[in-house]
Design an enzyme around this catalytic site. Structure first.
Site, PDB file in Angstrom:
ATOM      1  CB  CYS A  58     -14.361  12.927 -24.148  1.00 24.63           C
ATOM      2  SG  CYS A  58     -12.972  13.024 -23.047  1.00 24.63           S
TER       3      CYS A  58
ATOM      4  CG  ASP B 181     -12.886  -3.298  -8.988  1.00 22.45           C
ATOM      5  OD1 ASP B 181     -13.427  -3.203 -10.098  1.00 22.45           O
ATOM      6  OD2 ASP B 181     -12.311  -2.345  -8.434  1.00 22.45           O
TER       7      ASP B 181
ATOM      8  CD  GLU C 253      -3.681  -6.883  -9.007  1.00 26.93           C
ATOM      9  OE1 GLU C 253      -4.875  -6.568  -8.872  1.00 26.93           O
ATOM     10  OE2 GLU C 253      -3.079  -6.827 -10.097  1.00 26.93           O
TER      11      GLU C 253
ATOM     12  CB  CYS D  35     -14.966  -0.576 -15.173  1.00 25.54           C
ATOM     13  SG  CYS D  35     -13.810  -1.862 -15.657  1.00 25.54           S
TER      14      CYS D  35
ATOM     15  CB  CYS E  92      -9.495  12.471 -29.250  1.00 24.95           C
ATOM     16  SG  CYS E  92      -9.064  11.632 -27.739  1.00 24.95           S
TER      17      CYS E  92
ATOM     18  CE1 TYR F 260      -9.761 -10.886 -11.908  1.00 21.78           C
ATOM     19  CE2 TYR F 260     -11.673 -11.056 -10.469  1.00 21.78           C
ATOM     20  CZ  TYR F 260     -10.922 -11.540 -11.512  1.00 21.78           C
ATOM     21  OH  TYR F 260     -11.323 -12.692 -12.160  1.00 21.78           O
TER      22      TYR F 260
END
Ligand SMILES: C[S@@+](CC[C@H](N)C(=O)[O-])C[C@H]1O[C@@H](n2cnc3c(N)ncnc32)[C@H](O)[C@@H]1O
Length: 452
Positions: free
Chosen positions: A73, A380, A335, A407, A70, A314
């Site tokens: 993770c 963000d 946005e 992120c 996968c 954002y």
């Protein structure tokens, strides 16, 4: 033999073989791995791991049987403490690489519950199934429901367990898969652009226990209707069921036509006492409990006062904007997605918040028309980062404080370097682990204007 020394920001293992640096697909610090070199370019080696010879000290058993195929993770076989250390190192390295002046990065705020934390999962139906290494010969290959195999837009891994998805989610996927097979519905083939079923999106309000299921197919027909009806009947926990039709070639979980089969067409979620409406396609943080920690850090860093004008760039469905509105005089959120802005406006009114407004459209365009200088600016951006025009406009607006929530530390570090060049000082970096077992980390960077 490769001696693994580190994990890079893409989750690949960085090590040494015969005195030469090498990057291989898997491995954790301290592992000794037998590997095959697949690429040699200007002295840089790349390879694939073939056999584990000796495990490093942070190595643990992965929970998921799909872990290797996968790739979602990548850190699952690494102890959680070591994961946090590695993420911390990635942030510090990204800042150093981009030459951002900083003193320290705070320790990463750990996720209290690092399993079953995702409140949303986008699964794909695939007409070409990715066959895993340990599968028997002759396993059927023309139908799968799960995730795209790493680097393969056309192959889908059939998933029957996922330990980061909310509890109960995998059972809904299992029913959808069984019904699709029973009704002989085909899955989308991205080569031929044929096949009926395309995506299954699952969303859960962790605080409200509401569940949204969004099925996207290439056409609407009676068999799809039957699948929807029976899926809903088998899972009374589904509070809203939405069907979308996407006949376009691009393989994205979106639709041109949408209809609500059950419930209101959205779910609600609560964050720090504020109630949010979440539509099938609008952005909402995927780890509800840890998002509360993240927003707590954002609120602490923003230090919004009664008289403050705050911009939230954002803003998605307005989560940060609405939390900041409690302390600010006025908040304006920006946005791209009209649906998210509709949600943000509905969220403001359902919570009786009157001092927040929202601007829909691409920030690269909408920010140009803004002239009022904010006291505090929160941004963000998505993983791709901020458009150049947006960074330039923020510098021109020159807010006293910028709270940059990111992120993707690579794009964030470049933006921070530009803010630093234009008189901003990076005063704090506070990482929060929103995505345990993956190489991704969220970080709140606070910048103060030192000169004009
Ligand atoms: C990381 S999310 C942040 C959402 C929000 N701050 C939250 O925590 O819920 C990034 C958001 O940026 C929006 N976005 C992406 N590109 C954009 C653009 N060019 N202009 C404006 N918004 C954009 C996405 O739709 C998404 O809602």
């Amino acid at each position: 033999m490769v001696h693994v020394e580190a994990i890079d920001r893409k989750g690949k293992a960085v090590g040494v073989t015969d005195g030469h640096p090498i990057v291989i697909n898997r491995g954790i610090p301290g592992d000794r791995v037998r590997a095959r070199v697949t690429k040699r370019r200007k002295g840089a080696l790349e390879g694939v791991s073939l056999e584990m010879l000796e495990r490093g000290p942070g190595h643990v058993e992965a929970r998921c049987s799909h872990h290797v195929s996968c790739g979602g993770c990548k850190f699952q076989d690494l102890s959680y403490e070591v994961q946090l250390e590695i993420l911390h190192g990635h942030i510090a390295k990204a800042l150093r690489d981009a030459a951002v002046p900083f003193t320290e990065v705070d320790p990463v705020i750990a996720c209290v519950e690092p399993w079953n934390y995702r409140n949303k999962m986008e699964l794909s139906f695939g007409g070409i199934r990715w066959v895993e290494a340990d599968e028997p010969e002759g396993a059927p290959r023309d139908f799968a429901l799960g995730f795209h195999a790493p680097g393969r837009f056309d192959r889908v891994l059939d998933i029957n367990e996922c330990h980061i998805l909310f509890e109960g989610g995998i059972e809904i996927a299992e029913t959808a898969r069984n019904l699709a097979k029973e009704l002989q519905l085909t899955a989308w083939n991205p080569h031929t652009h044929e096949g009926c079923l395309r995506h299954l999106i699952l969303r859960r309000g962790v605080r409200t226990h509401e569940t949204l299921v969004y099925v996207v197919s290439s056409v609407r027909d009676d068999l799809v209707d039957e699948l929807l009806e029976r899926l809903s009947a088998s899972h009374p926990e589904i509070t809203t069921l939405v069907h979308g039709v996407n006949s376009h070639v691009a393989d994205v979980a979106t639709s041109q036509e949408r209809r609500v089969i059950k419930g209101p067409g959205w779910i609600t979620e609560q964050l720090r006492g504020v109630e949010f409406r979440i539509s099938p396609e609008s952005f909402f943080q995927t780890n509800t409990l840890q998002a509360e920690r993240l927003f707590e850090v954002v609120l602490e860093e923003a230090q919004v006062a009664d008289a403050s004008l705050v911009y939230d760039l954002y803003c998605g469905a307005g989560s940060i904007s609405l939390l900041l509105a409690a302390d600010a005089q006025r908040v304006v959120g920006f946005e791209l997605s009209c649906e998210a802005v509709t949600d943000a406006e509905a969220n403001a009114s359902r919570n009786g918040i009157k001092n927040a407004s929202f601007v829909a459209g691409d920030l690269a365009e909408t920010i140009g028309a803004v002239n009022e200088r904010p006291d505090v600016l929160v941004c963000d951006p998505p993983r791709a980062g901020m458009h150049d025009r947006v960074v330039e406009k923020v510098i021109e607006l020159s807010p006293q404080r910028i709270v940059h929530v990111s992120c993707n530390v690579n794009t964030a570090a470049k933006e921070l370097a530009r803010f630093a060049y234009h008189g901003y000082e990076l005063v704090r970096s506070r990482p929060v682990d929103l995505f345990p077992h993956t190489p991704h980390v969220e970080c709140v960077f606070t910048l103060e204007r030192r000169s004009t």
